[in-house]
Design a protein around this motif. Sequence first.
Motif, short mmCIF file in Angstrom:
data_model
loop_
_atom_site.label_atom_id
_atom_site.label_comp_id
_atom_site.label_asym_id
_atom_site.label_seq_id
_atom_site.Cartn_x
_atom_site.Cartn_y
_atom_site.Cartn_z
N THR A 204 2.31 7.36 2.29
CA THR A 204 2.06 8.01 3.57
C THR A 204 2.85 9.30 3.71
OG1 THR A 204 1.65 5.84 4.56
CG2 THR A 204 2.11 7.68 6.07
N LYS B 282 5.60 0.79 -0.91
CA LYS B 282 4.74 1.74 -1.61
C LYS B 282 3.82 2.46 -0.63
CE LYS B 282 1.44 2.05 -5.44
NZ LYS B 282 0.71 1.28 -6.48
N ARG B 283 3.34 1.75 0.38
CA ARG B 283 2.47 2.37 1.37
C ARG B 283 3.21 3.45 2.15
NH1 ARG B 283 -0.18 -1.71 5.48
NH2 ARG B 283 -0.82 -2.60 3.47
N SER B 284 4.47 3.18 2.50
CA SER B 284 5.26 4.18 3.24
C SER B 284 5.52 5.42 2.39
CB SER B 284 6.58 3.56 3.68
OG SER B 284 7.36 3.17 2.57
N HIS C 44 4.50 -3.86 -1.36
CA HIS C 44 3.31 -3.11 -0.98
C HIS C 44 3.59 -2.23 0.25
CE1 HIS C 44 0.03 -4.33 -3.64
NE2 HIS C 44 0.56 -5.54 -3.66
N LEU C 45 4.34 -2.75 1.19
CA LEU C 45 4.68 -1.96 2.38
C LEU C 45 5.55 -0.76 2.02
CD1 LEU C 45 5.39 -4.76 5.03
CD2 LEU C 45 3.32 -3.38 4.75
#
Length: 363
Positions: A126, A121-123, A118-119
Motif C-alpha cells: 500500500t 506485506k499488504r501494508s 499477509h497484513l
Amino acid sequence: MKAPSPLGLQALRLLALTETRSSCTLTNRRTYASQPSQKDPKPTQKQPPPPAPFNKPVPTDLPGYKLRAQPDDSDEFQPTPLSRPIGMPYPPVPGDNMGLDLRSLRQRRDDFVNYEKHLQKRSRMTKQISKPYFRDWSNLRFHKGKQFVAPPRLFRAEHALFFPNFFGKTLRKDAARVDSKDGYRGYGRNSCEATRGKVSVVSIVSSQWAVNQTATFVSPKQNAALHQVLADAKDCAQVVEINREENWLKWWILQLFKGNLRRTRSLEEQGRYFMVYRGVSDVMKEAIGLLNDVTGYVYLVDEENRIRWAGSANAEPEEKESLVSCLSKLIHEARMPKSEKPQPSLEDAVDDVTGRESKAATA
C-alpha cells in the motif's frame, strides 16, 4: 304544490353533488410554483435540512504532497543545515543488506499461510502504490531537489552514526568469484570493506541527474581543491562511488554501458565503484537522509564507517569549502595515533556548538 317525481329527485341530487365537488376542488387547488396560503394544512413531519456541501479530503499524510501543491516560485520550503548526525545506530557488517530471500521451502510455506505476514506485506504494498511515480521528479523544482544543507563542521566522532553496507558488484573485470549465490553470480562486494580503515568521500547516485549533482561536489573541474587534498593523502583518503538501480530494465541498461564507466576510471577506482541492484531498504534511506531517489548525495565517512558530514543536490560555494575543510580535519584525525588523539570534553562540546575552535584543534 305537487311533490317532485322520483326522476326529478334524482336530477336534483346529481346537481347538488356536482356543485359541491367543483367548489371543493377549486378551493383546495394550488400550483407548486405559488406560495402556500395560511389556510393550507401544516406538514405533519419536519423537513430535513439541506445537506452540507461535500469537501474532498486533502491527503496531508502523503509524503511530498505539500511540495507538489505549492507553486514553482514558493518560498515556504527552505532547506536547512543538518542539526544532528544521520546514519544507522549499529556498525555495518559484511554480508548485510544483500537483499536475498534465504528462507527454506518450509519457512516460505509457513509465511504464506500466516495471516499476520499477509497484513504486513499488504501494508508495504500500500505504501508503494500510494507513492506517485513522478513525485521525486516533481520535487526537483524546489531548490533542484535539495533536501538539506551540508553542515559547516564535522559531526563529533562520539555522536556520529554509521554508514550502512551496500552490497553490489564493482567495475573490476579481474574480480574473483566468491559466492555464486550472492545474487551477482559471485562478484558481489561489500562497501563497508572498501571504506573501513580510510577516510572516504562517498557519492550515491541513481540517475544521470544525480551524477551531475554529485559532480558539483567531487569532480576535478568543479572542486579542484578537493582533489588536491586527496592527492596529498592517498594513503588514508579515497573516493567511493555507489550507483544503485532498483529497476531491472535500467539495471541491464547500466550493465550494457559499464564499459564507458571503466574507460574513465583507473583499476583502483573501478574497485571502488559499486553497482547495487537490491538490498536498499526504506529504513536505510531514511536513516542516511536519502529522501529523493533522483537526487545525488555525498557523504564523508571516517575510517570507522561513521558519517561525519553529508550534502545533497547541487553544491553551494560554502558547501564546497566545508567539504574540503572537513576532509582535511578527518585526514588529520586518521593520521594521528590513537594514544595522541584528544579525549572529548565538555569544553570541546560547548566550542563545537558555539562554532569556536577548540584548543585541541588549534594546537
